[in-house]
Write a protein that holds these residues in place. Structure first.
Motif, PDB file in Angstrom:
ATOM      1  N   GLU A 139      -0.905 -10.452  -6.035  1.00  0.00           N
ATOM      2  CA  GLU A 139      -0.571 -11.679  -5.306  1.00  0.00           C
ATOM      3  C   GLU A 139       0.233 -11.355  -4.055  1.00  0.00           C
ATOM      4  OE1 GLU A 139       2.354 -15.502  -5.979  1.00  0.00           O
ATOM      5  OE2 GLU A 139       1.332 -14.690  -7.736  1.00  0.00           O
ATOM      6  N   LEU A 140       1.156 -10.451  -4.190  1.00  0.00           N
ATOM      7  CA  LEU A 140       2.000 -10.036  -3.073  1.00  0.00           C
ATOM      8  C   LEU A 140       1.167  -9.405  -1.971  1.00  0.00           C
ATOM      9  CD1 LEU A 140       4.813  -9.524  -1.874  1.00  0.00           C
ATOM     10  CD2 LEU A 140       4.926  -7.461  -3.269  1.00  0.00           C
ATOM     11  N   GLU A 141       0.306  -8.491  -2.342  1.00  0.00           N
ATOM     12  CA  GLU A 141      -0.542  -7.796  -1.366  1.00  0.00           C
ATOM     13  C   GLU A 141      -1.429  -8.792  -0.611  1.00  0.00           C
ATOM     14  OE1 GLU A 141      -2.779  -3.603  -1.524  1.00  0.00           O
ATOM     15  OE2 GLU A 141      -3.512  -5.061  -2.964  1.00  0.00           O
ATOM     16  N   ALA A 142      -2.033  -9.728  -1.338  1.00  0.00           N
ATOM     17  CA  ALA A 142      -2.909 -10.714  -0.705  1.00  0.00           C
ATOM     18  C   ALA A 142      -2.116 -11.666   0.188  1.00  0.00           C
ATOM     19  CB  ALA A 142      -3.660 -11.501  -1.770  1.00  0.00           C
ATOM     20  N   GLY A 143      -0.960 -12.090  -0.291  1.00  0.00           N
ATOM     21  CA  GLY A 143      -0.159 -13.053   0.453  1.00  0.00           C
ATOM     22  C   GLY A 143       0.424 -12.513   1.743  1.00  0.00           C
ATOM     23  N   LEU A 144       0.723 -11.235   1.777  1.00  0.00           N
ATOM     24  CA  LEU A 144       1.327 -10.643   2.973  1.00  0.00           C
ATOM     25  C   LEU A 144       0.299 -10.086   3.939  1.00  0.00           C
ATOM     26  CD1 LEU A 144       4.454  -8.843   1.511  1.00  0.00           C
ATOM     27  CD2 LEU A 144       4.381 -10.900   2.904  1.00  0.00           C
ATOM     28  N   GLY A 145      -0.931  -9.969   3.483  1.00  0.00           N
ATOM     29  CA  GLY A 145      -1.941  -9.411   4.358  1.00  0.00           C
ATOM     30  C   GLY A 145      -1.696  -7.948   4.663  1.00  0.00           C
ATOM     31  N   ALA A 146      -0.934  -7.290   3.804  1.00  0.00           N
ATOM     32  CA  ALA A 146      -0.668  -5.862   4.002  1.00  0.00           C
ATOM     33  C   ALA A 146      -1.945  -5.087   3.718  1.00  0.00           C
ATOM     34  CB  ALA A 146       0.449  -5.400   3.065  1.00  0.00           C
ATOM     35  N   GLY A 147      -2.185  -4.039   4.480  1.00  0.00           N
ATOM     36  CA  GLY A 147      -3.349  -3.209   4.233  1.00  0.00           C
ATOM     37  C   GLY A 147      -3.326  -2.650   2.823  1.00  0.00           C
ATOM     38  N   SER A 148      -2.133  -2.332   2.365  1.00  0.00           N
ATOM     39  CA  SER A 148      -1.944  -1.851   0.998  1.00  0.00           C
ATOM     40  C   SER A 148      -0.481  -2.050   0.630  1.00  0.00           C
ATOM     41  CB  SER A 148      -2.303  -0.365   0.891  1.00  0.00           C
ATOM     42  OG  SER A 148      -1.333   0.411   1.570  1.00  0.00           O
ATOM     43  N   LEU A 149      -0.188  -1.887  -0.634  1.00  0.00           N
ATOM     44  CA  LEU A 149       1.208  -1.967  -1.051  1.00  0.00           C
ATOM     45  C   LEU A 149       2.025  -0.837  -0.453  1.00  0.00           C
ATOM     46  CD1 LEU A 149       0.825  -3.140  -4.726  1.00  0.00           C
ATOM     47  CD2 LEU A 149       1.722  -4.434  -2.802  1.00  0.00           C
ATOM     48  N   LEU A 150       1.382   0.284  -0.203  1.00  0.00           N
ATOM     49  CA  LEU A 150       2.076   1.396   0.447  1.00  0.00           C
ATOM     50  C   LEU A 150       2.569   0.984   1.835  1.00  0.00           C
ATOM     51  CD1 LEU A 150       3.030   4.294   0.372  1.00  0.00           C
ATOM     52  CD2 LEU A 150       0.780   5.008   1.159  1.00  0.00           C
ATOM     53  N   ASP A 151       1.757   0.181   2.555  1.00  0.00           N
ATOM     54  CA  ASP A 151       2.191  -0.327   3.859  1.00  0.00           C
ATOM     55  C   ASP A 151       3.461  -1.161   3.722  1.00  0.00           C
ATOM     56  OD1 ASP A 151      -0.052   0.842   5.038  1.00  0.00           O
ATOM     57  OD2 ASP A 151      -1.213  -1.027   5.027  1.00  0.00           O
ATOM     58  N   LEU A 152       3.500  -2.002   2.690  1.00  0.00           N
ATOM     59  CA  LEU A 152       4.675  -2.837   2.464  1.00  0.00           C
ATOM     60  C   LEU A 152       5.893  -1.981   2.121  1.00  0.00           C
ATOM     61  CD1 LEU A 152       5.975  -5.621   2.136  1.00  0.00           C
ATOM     62  CD2 LEU A 152       5.160  -5.615  -0.223  1.00  0.00           C
ATOM     63  N   VAL A 153       5.713  -1.001   1.249  1.00  0.00           N
ATOM     64  CA  VAL A 153       6.818  -0.105   0.881  1.00  0.00           C
ATOM     65  C   VAL A 153       7.324   0.622   2.118  1.00  0.00           C
ATOM     66  CG1 VAL A 153       7.413   1.960  -0.438  1.00  0.00           C
ATOM     67  CG2 VAL A 153       6.073   0.141  -1.519  1.00  0.00           C
ATOM     68  N   GLU A 154       6.417   1.098   2.957  1.00  0.00           N
ATOM     69  CA  GLU A 154       6.812   1.800   4.176  1.00  0.00           C
ATOM     70  C   GLU A 154       7.597   0.896   5.123  1.00  0.00           C
ATOM     71  OE1 GLU A 154       3.144   3.447   5.669  1.00  0.00           O
ATOM     72  OE2 GLU A 154       3.275   5.161   4.315  1.00  0.00           O
ATOM     73  N   ARG A 155       7.232  -0.396   5.177  1.00  0.00           N
ATOM     74  CA  ARG A 155       7.993  -1.331   6.017  1.00  0.00           C
ATOM     75  C   ARG A 155       9.436  -1.428   5.523  1.00  0.00           C
ATOM     76  NH1 ARG A 155       3.293  -5.301   6.332  1.00  0.00           N
ATOM     77  NH2 ARG A 155       4.461  -6.668   4.954  1.00  0.00           N
ATOM     78  N   PHE A 156       9.615  -1.480   4.202  1.00  0.00           N
ATOM     79  CA  PHE A 156      10.968  -1.553   3.656  1.00  0.00           C
ATOM     80  C   PHE A 156      11.715  -0.251   3.905  1.00  0.00           C
ATOM     81  CE2 PHE A 156       9.855  -5.490   1.696  1.00  0.00           C
ATOM     82  CZ  PHE A 156      11.062  -6.122   1.445  1.00  0.00           C
ATOM     83  N   GLU A 157      11.050   0.872   3.684  1.00  0.00           N
ATOM     84  CA  GLU A 157      11.725   2.165   3.867  1.00  0.00           C
ATOM     85  C   GLU A 157      12.148   2.393   5.305  1.00  0.00           C
ATOM     86  OE1 GLU A 157       8.919   4.971   2.273  1.00  0.00           O
ATOM     87  OE2 GLU A 157       9.775   4.824   0.259  1.00  0.00           O
ATOM     88  N   SER A 158      11.369   1.882   6.244  1.00  0.00           N
ATOM     89  CA  SER A 158      11.683   2.108   7.658  1.00  0.00           C
ATOM     90  C   SER A 158      12.529   0.991   8.259  1.00  0.00           C
ATOM     91  CB  SER A 158      10.384   2.258   8.453  1.00  0.00           C
ATOM     92  OG  SER A 158       9.678   1.026   8.459  1.00  0.00           O
ATOM     93  N   GLY A 159      12.828  -0.044   7.468  1.00  0.00           N
ATOM     94  CA  GLY A 159      13.623  -1.154   7.977  1.00  0.00           C
ATOM     95  C   GLY A 159      12.850  -2.114   8.860  1.00  0.00           C
ATOM     96  N   ARG A 160      11.514  -2.076   8.797  1.00  0.00           N
ATOM     97  CA  ARG A 160      10.679  -2.948   9.628  1.00  0.00           C
ATOM     98  C   ARG A 160      10.192  -4.180   8.862  1.00  0.00           C
ATOM     99  NH1 ARG A 160       5.987  -0.957  10.663  1.00  0.00           N
ATOM    100  NH2 ARG A 160       6.117   0.700   9.145  1.00  0.00           N
ATOM    101  N   PHE A 161      10.857  -4.537   7.786  1.00  0.00           N
ATOM    102  CA  PHE A 161      10.441  -5.686   6.989  1.00  0.00           C
ATOM    103  C   PHE A 161      10.932  -6.973   7.642  1.00  0.00           C
ATOM    104  CE2 PHE A 161      14.477  -4.068   5.511  1.00  0.00           C
ATOM    105  CZ  PHE A 161      15.267  -5.202   5.479  1.00  0.00           C
ATOM    106  N   SER A 162      10.277  -8.068   7.291  1.00  0.00           N
ATOM    107  CA  SER A 162      10.663  -9.377   7.802  1.00  0.00           C
ATOM    108  C   SER A 162      11.284 -10.203   6.675  1.00  0.00           C
ATOM    109  CB  SER A 162       9.434 -10.110   8.346  1.00  0.00           C
ATOM    110  OG  SER A 162       8.552 -10.428   7.278  1.00  0.00           O
TER     111      SER A 162
END
Length: 107
Positions: free
Chosen positions: A29-52
């Protein structure tokens, strides 16, 4: 009490402690709702501080639903999160980390 071995994290909403965890369904649900290419993309956003803020709310919502909470995104947006916005970010990051790692054994 939460079980980190089960990927659980405590979230306090409006003064009530709740269990959150990212189940497989919650992750999908999270992956679909955020339109992230993958969950890894989302994790990388958090790790790099680029999350919204949207990322944080989506992760918290998915985690709370995975823990059995039946609220909506608008319920979560209107709720007081214990510890405020910084705690919300920490909890979201912790949910992602616990979904993909095994906690270290305590010494």
């Amino acid at each position: 009490m939460v079980n980190p071995w089960a990927g659980e994290v405590e979230v306090v909403l409006n003064g009530t402690p709740l269990v959150a965890k990212l189940t497989l369904g919650a992750l999908a649900e999270l992956e679909a709702g955020l339109g992230a290419g993958s969950l890894l993309d989302l994790v990388e956003r958090f790790e790099s501080g680029r999350f919204s803020t949207r990322d944080v709310i989506a992760v918290l919502l998915a985690g709370l639903r995975g823990g059995g909470w039946r609220g909506s995104a608008s319920d979560l947006s209107a709720a007081e999160i214990g510890g405020g916005p910084l705690a919300a970010v920490r909890i979201a990051a912790e949910l992602l980390a616990r979904a993909f790692t095994v906690p270290e054994a305590e010494a």
